[in-house]
Structures are given as structure tokens and as C-alpha cells.
Design a protein around this motif. Structure first.
Motif, PDB file in Angstrom:
ATOM      1  N   GLN A  73       3.096  -5.844  13.015  1.00  0.00           N
ATOM      2  CA  GLN A  73       2.140  -4.813  12.640  1.00  0.00           C
ATOM      3  C   GLN A  73       1.572  -5.166  11.279  1.00  0.00           C
ATOM      4  N   GLN A  74       0.290  -4.908  11.078  1.00  0.00           N
ATOM      5  CA  GLN A  74      -0.347  -5.333   9.838  1.00  0.00           C
ATOM      6  C   GLN A  74       0.048  -4.488   8.635  1.00  0.00           C
ATOM      7  N   THR A  75       0.183  -3.215   8.788  1.00  0.00           N
ATOM      8  CA  THR A  75       0.407  -2.339   7.645  1.00  0.00           C
ATOM      9  C   THR A  75       1.818  -1.787   7.619  1.00  0.00           C
ATOM     10  N   ASP A  76       2.199  -1.281   6.460  1.00  0.00           N
ATOM     11  CA  ASP A  76       3.528  -0.714   6.275  1.00  0.00           C
ATOM     12  C   ASP A  76       3.492   0.765   6.668  1.00  0.00           C
ATOM     13  N   VAL A  77       3.563   1.013   7.955  1.00  0.00           N
ATOM     14  CA  VAL A  77       3.581   2.376   8.489  1.00  0.00           C
ATOM     15  C   VAL A  77       4.717   2.468   9.497  1.00  0.00           C
ATOM     16  N   PHE A 117      -3.992 -14.296  13.937  1.00  0.00           N
ATOM     17  CA  PHE A 117      -4.085 -13.797  12.565  1.00  0.00           C
ATOM     18  C   PHE A 117      -5.467 -14.070  11.977  1.00  0.00           C
ATOM     19  N   ASP A 118      -6.002 -15.250  12.225  1.00  0.00           N
ATOM     20  CA  ASP A 118      -7.336 -15.586  11.727  1.00  0.00           C
ATOM     21  C   ASP A 118      -8.406 -14.689  12.340  1.00  0.00           C
ATOM     22  N   GLN A 119      -8.306 -14.419  13.655  1.00  0.00           N
ATOM     23  CA  GLN A 119      -9.296 -13.580  14.330  1.00  0.00           C
ATOM     24  C   GLN A 119      -9.364 -12.181  13.731  1.00  0.00           C
ATOM     25  N   LEU A 120      -8.216 -11.620  13.375  1.00  0.00           N
ATOM     26  CA  LEU A 120      -8.192 -10.262  12.841  1.00  0.00           C
ATOM     27  C   LEU A 120      -8.171 -10.200  11.313  1.00  0.00           C
ATOM     28  N   GLY A 121      -8.151 -11.350  10.665  1.00  0.00           N
ATOM     29  CA  GLY A 121      -8.094 -11.364   9.202  1.00  0.00           C
ATOM     30  C   GLY A 121      -6.734 -10.940   8.683  1.00  0.00           C
TER      31      GLY A 121
END
Length: 70
Positions: free
Chosen positions: A7-11, A60-64
Motif C-alpha cells: 500500500q502506498q500510504t501509511d493508513v 511502481f513507475d506507472q503509479l509514481g
């Protein structure tokens, strides 16, 4: 075998979109981005194990999803 969920964010876990990396019975590895409950609309790819790191980096590159340089 277990799934790896990224997951990208700390949630709270599973509270937003996440990437699930799973081994499948054929020996391949499935990458599935769960950003909707509608399975047919989820981005997914299946790769041979030797291409797993390449696929993860490409995702990861596709979504930044790369760390920002300071």
C-alpha cells in the motif's frame, strides 16, 4: 504460500488501493491492483518468477510509487 500486499500510504491496512502479489499454482506470480471491488476492472498481470522484480518496478513507475528525492 502467502500473499504480499503493498500500500502506498501509511493508513489502516486494506482501507485504500493496494497491490497484491500472489504465487499461483502454475508456478507463475500474479500482480493484482485492488482499487475497485469489481474484479474485471482491476489491473492484473501474471509473470514468470524471473520477471517478478521487473514487473514490480514497472508497476511502481506507472503509479509514481517511488521515494521522492530530497
Amino acid at each position: 504460500m502467502l500473499d504480499l500486499c503493498v500500500q502506498q500510504t501509511d493508513v489502516e491496512a486494506y482501507s485504500g488501493p493496494y497491490l497484491r502479489v500472489s504465487p499461483v499454482a502454475s508456478g507463475m506470480i500474479e500482480f493484482r491492483y485492488l482499487d475497485t471491488a469489481i474484479e474485471s476492472r482491476q489491473w492484473h498481470r501474471t509473470e514468470v518468477p524471473t520477471q517478478a522484480v521487473w514487473r514490480l518496478e514497472a508497476f511502481f513507475d506507472q503509479l509514481g510509487w517511488r521515494p521522492k528525492s530530497t
